[in-house]
Design a protein around this motif. Sequence first.
Motif, PDB file in Angstrom:
ATOM      1  N   GLY A  36     -11.278  67.606   9.457  1.00 21.58           N
ATOM      2  CA  GLY A  36     -11.078  67.461  10.799  1.00 21.58           C
ATOM      3  C   GLY A  36     -12.153  68.236  11.774  1.00 21.58           C
ATOM      4  O   GLY A  36     -11.861  68.394  13.234  1.00 21.58           O
ATOM      5  N   VAL A  37     -13.324  68.531  11.332  1.00 15.38           N
ATOM      6  CA  VAL A  37     -14.486  69.152  12.159  1.00 15.38           C
ATOM      7  C   VAL A  37     -15.069  68.282  13.098  1.00 15.38           C
ATOM      8  O   VAL A  37     -15.012  67.145  12.950  1.00 15.38           O
ATOM      9  CB  VAL A  37     -15.460  69.665  11.166  1.00 15.38           C
ATOM     10  N   GLY A  38     -14.993  68.942  14.290  1.00 15.75           N
ATOM     11  CA  GLY A  38     -15.478  67.915  15.558  1.00 15.75           C
ATOM     12  C   GLY A  38     -16.897  68.091  15.958  1.00 15.75           C
ATOM     13  O   GLY A  38     -17.449  66.987  16.379  1.00 15.75           O
ATOM     14  N   ARG A  39     -17.599  69.235  15.179  1.00 16.15           N
ATOM     15  CA  ARG A  39     -18.943  69.417  15.901  1.00 16.15           C
ATOM     16  C   ARG A  39     -19.543  70.018  14.776  1.00 16.15           C
ATOM     17  O   ARG A  39     -19.159  70.949  14.112  1.00 16.15           O
ATOM     18  CB  ARG A  39     -19.022  70.101  17.117  1.00 16.15           C
ATOM     19  N   VAL A  40     -20.974  69.551  14.757  1.00 19.70           N
ATOM     20  CA  VAL A  40     -21.793  70.213  13.460  1.00 19.70           C
ATOM     21  C   VAL A  40     -23.081  70.493  14.060  1.00 19.70           C
ATOM     22  O   VAL A  40     -23.563  69.668  14.702  1.00 19.70           O
ATOM     23  CB  VAL A  40     -22.139  69.317  12.211  1.00 19.70           C
ATOM     24  N   LEU A  41     -23.559  71.866  13.799  1.00 18.72           N
ATOM     25  CA  LEU A  41     -24.816  72.390  14.137  1.00 18.72           C
ATOM     26  C   LEU A  41     -25.520  72.663  12.923  1.00 18.72           C
ATOM     27  O   LEU A  41     -25.208  73.221  12.100  1.00 18.72           O
ATOM     28  CB  LEU A  41     -24.811  73.477  15.214  1.00 18.72           C
ATOM     29  N   HIS A  42     -26.909  72.205  12.817  1.00 19.98           N
ATOM     30  CA  HIS A  42     -27.666  72.405  11.611  1.00 19.98           C
ATOM     31  C   HIS A  42     -28.968  72.995  11.987  1.00 19.98           C
ATOM     32  O   HIS A  42     -29.548  72.593  12.827  1.00 19.98           O
ATOM     33  CB  HIS A  42     -27.743  71.508  10.721  1.00 19.98           C
ATOM     34  N   ALA A  43     -29.752  73.670  10.837  1.00 18.94           N
ATOM     35  CA  ALA A  43     -31.062  74.053  11.095  1.00 18.94           C
ATOM     36  C   ALA A  43     -32.266  73.352  10.781  1.00 18.94           C
ATOM     37  O   ALA A  43     -33.008  72.830  11.815  1.00 18.94           O
ATOM     38  CB  ALA A  43     -31.219  75.547  10.710  1.00 18.94           C
ATOM     39  N   LEU A  87     -36.963  77.012  12.782  1.00 14.69           N
ATOM     40  CA  LEU A  87     -38.301  77.791  11.971  1.00 14.69           C
ATOM     41  C   LEU A  87     -37.695  78.819  11.257  1.00 14.69           C
ATOM     42  O   LEU A  87     -38.221  79.045   9.910  1.00 14.69           O
ATOM     43  CB  LEU A  87     -39.103  78.692  13.259  1.00 14.69           C
ATOM     44  N   GLU A  88     -36.564  79.592  11.411  1.00 14.65           N
ATOM     45  CA  GLU A  88     -36.051  80.545  10.504  1.00 14.65           C
ATOM     46  C   GLU A  88     -35.633  79.645   9.168  1.00 14.65           C
ATOM     47  O   GLU A  88     -35.646  80.355   8.311  1.00 14.65           O
ATOM     48  CB  GLU A  88     -34.792  81.303  11.126  1.00 14.65           C
ATOM     49  N   GLY A  89     -34.833  78.646   9.820  1.00 16.44           N
ATOM     50  CA  GLY A  89     -34.285  77.972   8.431  1.00 16.44           C
ATOM     51  C   GLY A  89     -35.335  77.363   7.362  1.00 16.44           C
ATOM     52  O   GLY A  89     -35.137  77.346   6.121  1.00 16.44           O
ATOM     53  N   GLU A  90     -36.407  77.026   8.284  1.00 14.01           N
ATOM     54  CA  GLU A  90     -37.562  76.410   6.994  1.00 14.01           C
ATOM     55  C   GLU A  90     -38.176  77.628   6.714  1.00 14.01           C
ATOM     56  O   GLU A  90     -38.699  77.249   5.146  1.00 14.01           O
ATOM     57  CB  GLU A  90     -38.874  75.656   8.010  1.00 14.01           C
TER      58      GLU A  90
END
Length: 365
Positions: free
Chosen positions: A89-96, A125-128
């Motif tokens: 039921g997650v409504g929003r997703v943010l990814h790096a 940039l931090e994720g990469e």
Amino acid sequence: MDRALELALRGPVHGPNPRVGCVLLAPDGTRLGEGFHAGAGTPHAEAAAVAAAWSSGVDLRGSTAVVSLEPCAHTGRTGPCTRVLVEAGVGRVLHAVDDPNPVATGGAAQLRAAGLEVVGGVRRLEGEALLRTWLHALRSGRPFVTLKVATSLDGRVAAADGSSRWITSAEARADAHRRRAEVDAIVVGTGTALADDPALTARTTGGDLAAHQPLRVVVGMRDLPAAARLRGPGGELVQARTHDAGEVLAALGAREVRHVLVEGGPTLAAAFLGAGLVDEVHAYVAPVLLGAGPVAVGDLGVTTIGEALRLRTVSVQTVGPDVLLVAVPQRPAASTPDASDEPHGRPDATDLTVPPTGTGPMEES
């Protein structure tokens, strides 16, 4: 996202899968659950975070998932993370970082098709930076290559008589073993394997085998003795019967090797550098002068200073009395070294005008 990246660091550096962290938030910002990927075959970060929230009786409907890597859309040893998030039921997703894996990519599109809001590029940039070796392997189609050398101040890997134990300090050797435990494969040539009889293991400061042992890869046509230490305890022994550095990396890439540590002698180093296949150099330099003896890198075909392979320094740190310089090549070498005679391992003693030398002072006895 900072917390998701912090969680990702708990996963193993080695292995075919990326390090990923996930945080689940309520609409008011309250943290509902979090998780990270602990390695191949274990639940992905999103599934771990959802399970943690559900174990506490949390309702995730309308929540936000903050993930360091785009949720996967692939069914392998575990199900797709997109399905886990939708069913929770997650409504929003943010990814790096967008997932470059052709097998797993497309998660953002699937989530949007299911009605979720998706925002990518958050702390990209931090994720990469966290995923740099894994991303390189997926984007380039070959493993990330670190070349390690250990030398005296005048660039020698051994004295004129072939002795090399020890040029660098115990602290530097311990640091090198720690780094071995973070890679998927260690590569040497048959010359090194035959002359030094190395074990090529990753060991703890107490001398025990580390929990993770990388593949031990020997490049060249010659066979190893039945009693070779490379056949003893440690990572799987792989013999790459080729003189082509690119073929070695292709074979390792097919095994989902993401990070390779090249520890061979001068000829092996020159072969990878000359082919433009080195992504990073780790140079341990000891405050010792030898004045003679073999150098760390063989002939690169450089005849004038303008052809020099230049590197950009990334970091410099002291390790005991020694220095570790980390640098990245700025361009390929001008030409590839001669491949006529065992180019990926050191020559035998009969090929040398000086006694055979080891891969350098990092080689264990």
